[in-house]
Scaffold this active site. Structure first.
Site, PDB file in Angstrom:
ATOM      1  N   ASP A 199       0.869  -1.179   0.000  1.00 40.15           N
ATOM      2  CA  ASP A 199       0.000   0.000   0.000  1.00 40.15           C
ATOM      3  C   ASP A 199       0.903   1.224   0.000  1.00 40.15           C
ATOM      4  O   ASP A 199       1.469   1.602   1.032  1.00 40.15           O
ATOM      5  CB  ASP A 199      -0.901  -0.024   1.241  1.00 40.15           C
ATOM      6  CG  ASP A 199      -1.621   1.300   1.478  1.00 40.15           C
ATOM      7  OD1 ASP A 199      -1.637   2.139   0.553  1.00 40.15           O
ATOM      8  OD2 ASP A 199      -2.160   1.492   2.584  1.00 40.15           O
ATOM      9  N   GLU A 259      31.647   5.973   2.321  1.00 40.12           N
ATOM     10  CA  GLU A 259      32.288   5.773   3.616  1.00 40.12           C
ATOM     11  C   GLU A 259      31.282   6.201   4.687  1.00 40.12           C
ATOM     12  O   GLU A 259      31.171   7.374   5.011  1.00 40.12           O
ATOM     13  CB  GLU A 259      33.573   6.595   3.720  1.00 40.12           C
ATOM     14  CG  GLU A 259      34.609   6.267   2.651  1.00 40.12           C
ATOM     15  CD  GLU A 259      35.794   7.219   2.697  1.00 40.12           C
ATOM     16  OE1 GLU A 259      36.137   7.701   3.800  1.00 40.12           O
ATOM     17  OE2 GLU A 259      36.364   7.514   1.631  1.00 40.12           O
ATOM     18  N   GLU A 319      29.837   6.625   8.242  1.00 43.60           N
ATOM     19  CA  GLU A 319      30.158   6.712   9.664  1.00 43.60           C
ATOM     20  C   GLU A 319      28.877   6.629  10.487  1.00 43.60           C
ATOM     21  O   GLU A 319      27.801   6.998  10.015  1.00 43.60           O
ATOM     22  CB  GLU A 319      30.903   8.013   9.966  1.00 43.60           C
ATOM     23  CG  GLU A 319      32.228   8.133   9.234  1.00 43.60           C
ATOM     24  CD  GLU A 319      32.828   9.520   9.296  1.00 43.60           C
ATOM     25  OE1 GLU A 319      34.000   9.677   8.897  1.00 43.60           O
ATOM     26  OE2 GLU A 319      32.133  10.469   9.725  1.00 43.60           O
ATOM     27  N   GLU A 323      36.123   6.112  14.893  1.00 47.50           N
ATOM     28  CA  GLU A 323      36.272   7.433  14.271  1.00 47.50           C
ATOM     29  C   GLU A 323      36.613   8.509  15.309  1.00 47.50           C
ATOM     30  O   GLU A 323      36.816   8.211  16.490  1.00 47.50           O
ATOM     31  CB  GLU A 323      35.013   7.813  13.477  1.00 47.50           C
ATOM     32  CG  GLU A 323      35.151   7.637  11.960  1.00 47.50           C
ATOM     33  CD  GLU A 323      36.214   8.547  11.353  1.00 47.50           C
ATOM     34  OE1 GLU A 323      36.624   9.541  11.989  1.00 47.50           O
ATOM     35  OE2 GLU A 323      36.655   8.240  10.224  1.00 47.50           O
ATOM     36  N   GLU A 352      33.493   3.577  11.743  1.00 46.01           N
ATOM     37  CA  GLU A 352      33.420   3.555  10.279  1.00 46.01           C
ATOM     38  C   GLU A 352      33.833   2.175   9.796  1.00 46.01           C
ATOM     39  O   GLU A 352      34.812   1.604  10.282  1.00 46.01           O
ATOM     40  CB  GLU A 352      34.327   4.614   9.652  1.00 46.01           C
ATOM     41  CG  GLU A 352      34.322   4.604   8.128  1.00 46.01           C
ATOM     42  CD  GLU A 352      35.208   5.672   7.504  1.00 46.01           C
ATOM     43  OE1 GLU A 352      35.852   5.366   6.485  1.00 46.01           O
ATOM     44  OE2 GLU A 352      35.270   6.794   8.047  1.00 46.01           O
ATOM     45  N   HIS A 409      31.107  10.096   3.229  1.00 42.91           N
ATOM     46  CA  HIS A 409      31.915  10.554   2.107  1.00 42.91           C
ATOM     47  C   HIS A 409      31.645   9.662   0.899  1.00 42.91           C
ATOM     48  O   HIS A 409      31.619   8.433   1.023  1.00 42.91           O
ATOM     49  CB  HIS A 409      33.400  10.529   2.457  1.00 42.91           C
ATOM     50  CG  HIS A 409      33.733  11.310   3.692  1.00 42.91           C
ATOM     51  ND1 HIS A 409      34.890  11.118   4.406  1.00 42.91           N
ATOM     52  CD2 HIS A 409      33.057  12.296   4.320  1.00 42.91           C
ATOM     53  CE1 HIS A 409      34.918  11.937   5.430  1.00 42.91           C
ATOM     54  NE2 HIS A 409      33.809  12.653   5.411  1.00 42.91           N
ATOM     55  N   ARG A 467      41.346  17.969   3.494  1.00 46.18           N
ATOM     56  CA  ARG A 467      40.048  17.541   4.020  1.00 46.18           C
ATOM     57  C   ARG A 467      39.151  18.696   4.462  1.00 46.18           C
ATOM     58  O   ARG A 467      38.050  18.453   4.959  1.00 46.18           O
ATOM     59  CB  ARG A 467      40.258  16.562   5.176  1.00 46.18           C
ATOM     60  CG  ARG A 467      40.696  15.177   4.717  1.00 46.18           C
ATOM     61  CD  ARG A 467      41.023  14.261   5.886  1.00 46.18           C
ATOM     62  NE  ARG A 467      41.093  12.858   5.469  1.00 46.18           N
ATOM     63  CZ  ARG A 467      42.141  12.289   4.914  1.00 46.18           C
ATOM     64  NH1 ARG A 467      43.231  13.010   4.679  1.00 46.18           N
ATOM     65  NH2 ARG A 467      42.128  11.015   4.563  1.00 46.18           N
ATOM     66  N   GLU A 518      36.346  12.488  -4.070  1.00 46.05           N
ATOM     67  CA  GLU A 518      35.688  12.191  -2.799  1.00 46.05           C
ATOM     68  C   GLU A 518      34.845  13.398  -2.402  1.00 46.05           C
ATOM     69  O   GLU A 518      35.383  14.453  -2.045  1.00 46.05           O
ATOM     70  CB  GLU A 518      36.720  11.887  -1.717  1.00 46.05           C
ATOM     71  CG  GLU A 518      36.088  11.597  -0.353  1.00 46.05           C
ATOM     72  CD  GLU A 518      37.110  11.577   0.769  1.00 46.05           C
ATOM     73  OE1 GLU A 518      37.179  10.562   1.478  1.00 46.05           O
ATOM     74  OE2 GLU A 518      37.831  12.588   0.946  1.00 46.05           O
ATOM     75  N   ARG A 528      32.775  15.077   0.211  1.00 45.37           N
ATOM     76  CA  ARG A 528      32.811  14.876   1.653  1.00 45.37           C
ATOM     77  C   ARG A 528      31.600  15.463   2.398  1.00 45.37           C
ATOM     78  O   ARG A 528      31.464  15.271   3.610  1.00 45.37           O
ATOM     79  CB  ARG A 528      34.091  15.507   2.215  1.00 45.37           C
ATOM     80  CG  ARG A 528      35.354  14.828   1.714  1.00 45.37           C
ATOM     81  CD  ARG A 528      36.613  15.549   2.182  1.00 45.37           C
ATOM     82  NE  ARG A 528      36.704  15.666   3.625  1.00 45.37           N
ATOM     83  CZ  ARG A 528      37.092  14.706   4.446  1.00 45.37           C
ATOM     84  NH1 ARG A 528      37.430  13.508   3.951  1.00 45.37           N
ATOM     85  NH2 ARG A 528      37.156  14.908   5.735  1.00 45.37           N
TER      86      ARG A 528
END
Length: 486
Positions: free
Chosen positions: A66, A145, A147, A225, A233, A282, A353, A375, A377
């Site tokens: 549904d 990636e 986390e 992490e 991670e 990421h 980063r 990448e 991020r």
């Protein structure tokens, strides 16, 4: 698509419908869990008896859904949908041992041969894969990636709004814990600690083994992490788009269920702990022609091709609108602030980063050309991976078509720049709230149209505006600290 490991190498495994039914019989499967993803990224399921499952149902679909009861799917006056299982996603669920159960991921269709439901996220990813082929590429690869946090207990009270609202988090790893393990981690001091500070190594080991042995999802690394209190991670091997999104959804499913087995709770909430790092997702991407990674150029300083630069330009130019899909919750914007490793500024760089798009620099040379990628991020794990990969594809392909220049890469730490320094270098800022992100999506939505239908975009905006209002009409507990004596 599932994998198996043979002689140290990963080999993709495909299942025909006949092979699925053969496995059901030989493995003694009693129930089939039909799983699918809603527009908001929530995993849903319905369970049928293996005795009643037929090849015709595998081919034509099961009238079990549904659509009006799934947020974002259909209205109540037109809601009959079919679930069509994908035989390649067959997996035996290891924690359902008493009544042996296997799962199949499903595509969502209208009844009466009316075709695919436009709001089926898996269908949107599949449409993006086809779009890539029309633009001269064979396929794309994606490596999310993801986390997440694993807490011992979480309590909250939001159902008595006139009394007030509160939450509490318990974790043996946290510096505020009253029943810790004796080796607590400070805020932002959780990256790669050894045991016994890292209490979750056995948990992550079990998740990795289940993902590989039962779901055919290869993970090449796992670790604690940066944040305290159980931030983890587990890295998934890159794959084609829909397969990678399937893997991300299965990954979330596994880590939650294994956490429950350990008497804990796992969450994809991007920023559950104040003053600490949040969780990201990421997204690593590359475009391929045959065995050639078109993002690789051996003659470039960063080994990055013009194709990759234009794709990057598309992401940079549409980054603000992408936020509404890649960061779809009000909580997402507590993460996207300077100082906690999450990228807040619109720029690209190799190895830096603090930019939203990074070109990893770990390995060089033709022998590592398959690893050349962008990448992205900014996304977080509250997002729907099918929608994220499709939206990033739309942005990147728009960059390719229009030859969008991503600008000069930024090698300096953007977090340490002044506002005037960023302005001089043309570095923009991601939206500071979900409302702002939705405004950006409304004004910059055309780039999505080769893949997204307008009704999907409209529904995403409608649902997220609803969440925005839910938060905006309620006082925050910290406001009492700031303003009670005003």
């Amino acid at each position: 698509m599932p994998y198996k490991v043979s002689h140290g190498k990963a080999i993709q495994v495909t299942y025909s419908p006949d092979e699925v039914f053969s496995r059901i019989q030989h493995e003694g499967i009693q129930f089939i869990d039909l799983q699918f993803t809603g527009l908001t990224g929530h995993f849903h399921h319905t369970t049928i008896s293996a005795d009643t499952f037929t090849p015709e149902q595998m081919r034509d679909g099961l009238p079990k859904l549904d659509g009006s009861s799934i947020i974002g799917f259909t209205s109540i006056d037109d809601s009959d949908l079919l679930l069509k299982p994908d035989p390649n996603t067959f997996a035996i669920i290891p924690w359902m041992t008493e009544n042996k159960t296997a799962r199949l991921l499903c595509d969502v269709y209208w009844g009466e041969n009316r075709g695919r439901l436009s709001r089926d996220p898996r269908g949107i990813a599949q449409k993006a894969e086809e779009y890539i082929k029309t633009q001269g590429f064979d396929f794309s690869t994606w490596g999310p990636e993801v986390e997440f946090f694993v807490f011992d207990k979480v309590h909250w009270d939001v159902l008595t709004p006139y009394k007030g609202q509160s939450y509490s988090i318990e974790s043996k790893e946290a510096p505020w814990s009253q029943e810790g393990n004796g080796y607590p981690m400070g805020l932002q001091e959780g990256y790669y600690p050894s045991t016994p500070s890292d209490t979750l190594t056995p948990y992550r080991n079990e998740c990795v083994n289940i993902l590989k042995n039962n779901f055919g999802i290869l993970c090449d690394n796992h670790h604690h992490e940066v944040a305290t209190a159980g931030q983890c991670e587990i890295d998934i091997k890159y794959d084609h788009m829909t397969n990678a999104a399937d893997a991300a959804q299965s990954y979330k499913y596994v880590i939650r269920n294994v956490a429950q087995k350990y008497g804990k709770v796992a969450t994809m909430m991007p920023k559950p702990i104040a003053m600490d790092s949040g969780s990201g997702m990421h997204v690593n991407v590359s475009l391929w022609k045959g065995k050639e990674n078109t993002f690789f150029d051996p003659d470039d300083e960063d080994e990055l091709s013009q194709t990759a630069r234009y794709f990057c330009g598309g992401i940079i130019n549409h980054a603000k609108a992408l936020s509404a899909i890649c960061n779809p919750t009000t909580n997402s914007y507590h993460r996207l602030v300077p100082g906690y490793e999450a990228p807040a500024y619109i720029a690209w760089s190799s190895g830096n980063r603090s930019a939203i798009v990074r070109v990893p620099k770990h390995l060089r040379g033709k022998q590592y050309s398959n690893l050349k990628r962008l990448e992205f991020r900014a996304p977080d794990p509250s997002s729907n991976p099918y929608l994220v990969f499709a939206a990033v594809t739309a942005a990147g392909m728009d960059g390719l078509k229009k030859k969008m220049d991503p600008g000069d890469q930024v090698r300096d730490d953007i977090f340490k720049m002044t506002k005037s320094d960023r302005a001089k270098r043309g570095i923009g800022v991601l939206p500071k709230s979900l409302g702002e992100a939705l405004d950006e999506l409304e004004s910059d939505r055309k780039f999505l149209n080769p893949i997204y239908t307008n009704d999907v975009i409209d529904k995403i905006i409608e649902l997220e505006r609803r969440d925005q209002r839910e938060i905006s009409i309620r006082p925050h507990p910290h406001e009492f600290y700031l303003y009670f004596d005003v």
